[in-house]
Design an enzyme around this catalytic site. Structure first.
Site: not given
Length: 389
Positions: A133-134
């Site tokens: 997600c990052y």
């Protein structure tokens, strides 16, 4: 005599009588406690001094693609990124991180905070932990206070109720958090401004509590909690003022509202960076006891003279000295006249109290009821468990 609600009603109608604490002390000398208590509604106090246990919470906002920051520098000063993905804490006393062979810059977190408050650009360099997600690994940009989300001071320890006087009885110069101390009692330094200092005028913290609205760095702030190293059980004089370091407060306030005049980075040679901060506390005159406490003079306040040449947590002292003696510019230690100077700016401390007075008189600053008292039973716990060094 009065309630905070009644005082606020007068403030809103611009009819409140507000005196700085120095004006109050002068008036008590002229007309006495009882008459002064009937005349004044609010007393303003102030200080401008180094408060190194300060810092700023900063939210940068998310990048695209997003990054989970795990190492970060603002103008070369390391910031703590161990919160959310782009939440940072910038400590005022954290110094610039130098590379091999790079000359040390006398600059730190306090200077970066000052620059952001002044509207200047600050360079950001970040390394991320790559996750699903990052996915972003690195990020560099420049930011100002207008291009970041939250920017507020959260200071774990401000407003020492009293402090020490530093001297050096050794044979070499010492570089300390009070500045340079010359050998063989060559000078003495104190930091608290004395009788105008906020908490020395409310010694038992009857007027200041969690939620108290204050002047913080030229903006509005609040008392968030007791401060670190809060030690209200310090020995006290008959007038209830402590004879050394005692109560402290944790403060919070929106740095986007602040003024760099009242928030200034500073550097102590061979010690490190810090932050000069202006803090003002309004004291509501609820009864005559408030006036009695605020009438305290420098001759009625003392601080311990501590010898920094002994490298221990508990250092020997040369006894107590009054703030009246400190402010004379010289004190006597074992028969020797020693020149003495304050770290606090007496002029700017007075200006903080005066600025807060003007805010209240203009009706732009009202008082708050504390939502909870500051604990007055905290002991001071040292780390004496390990003895293998």
């Amino acid at each position: 005599m009065r309630t905070i609600a009644e005082i606020n009603e007068k403030i809103n109608r611009k009819r409140a009588v507000v005196w700085t604490v120095e004006e109050l002390k002068a008036r008590v000398t002229e007309i006495g406690v009882t008459k002064a208590a009937k005349e004044v509604d609010v007393i303003t106090t102030g200080t401008f001094e180094p408060m190194e246990s300060s810092g700023a919470i900063i939210n940068l906002g998310h990048t695209d693609p997003p990054i989970k920051i795990r190492r970060c520098w603002l103008d070369g000063v390391p910031v703590y990124p161990g919160f959310g993905a782009v939440d940072l804490y910038l400590g005022a006393s954290c110094g610039v991180e130098t590379m091999d062979g790079e000359e040390l810059r006398e600059r730190g977190g306090g200077h970066v905070i000052q620059d952001l408050i002044a509207g200047k650009s600050v360079q950001v360099r970040a390394l991320g932990q790559v996750t699903d997600c990052y996915p972003r690994a690195t990020f560099e940009t420049t930011v100002t206070r207008e291009t970041i989300n939250q920017f507020y001071l959260f200071n774990p320890r401000n407003l020492y109720q009293n402090f020490i006087v530093g001297v050096n009885g050794g044979d070499r110069p010492l570089h300390t958090y009070l500045g340079p101390l010359q050998p063989r009692l060559g000078n003495a330094v104190y930091s608290n401004p004395g009788a105008i200092s906020p908490l020395l005028n409310d010694p038992d913290l009857q007027l200041v509590g969690i939620g108290t609205r204050i002047f913080l760095g030229g903006g509005i702030g609040y008392v968030a909690w007791e401060g670190t190293q809060h030690f209200p059980l310090q020995k006290r004089l008959a007038n209830r003022t402590p004879i050394g370091p005692s109560a402290t407060l944790a403060l919070i306030g929106d740095a986007k509202q602040m003024d760099a005049r009242w928030v200034r980075g500073c550097y102590f040679k061979s010690y490190g960076p810090s932050l000069m901060l202006g803090v003002g506390v309004p004291l509501p005159v609820l009864n005559e006891t408030v006036i009695e406490r605020c009438a305290v003079q420098n001759k009625d306040l003392v601080a311990p003279i501590v010898d920094f040449s002994i490298p221990r947590r508990v250092r020997p002292t040369f006894g107590l000295v009054s703030y009246a003696q400190l402010k004379s510019g010289k004190i006597a230690i074992e028969g020797k006249a020693v020149r003495v100077a304050p770290l606090a700016s007496m002029f700017l401390s007075r200006q903080v109290a005066l600025e807060l007075k003007h805010w209240i008189e203009a009706g732009t600053f009202t008082l708050t009821e504390p939502v909870a008292p500051i604990p007055m039973d905290r002991t001071f716990l040292p780390q004496d468990r390990r003895t293998d060094f």
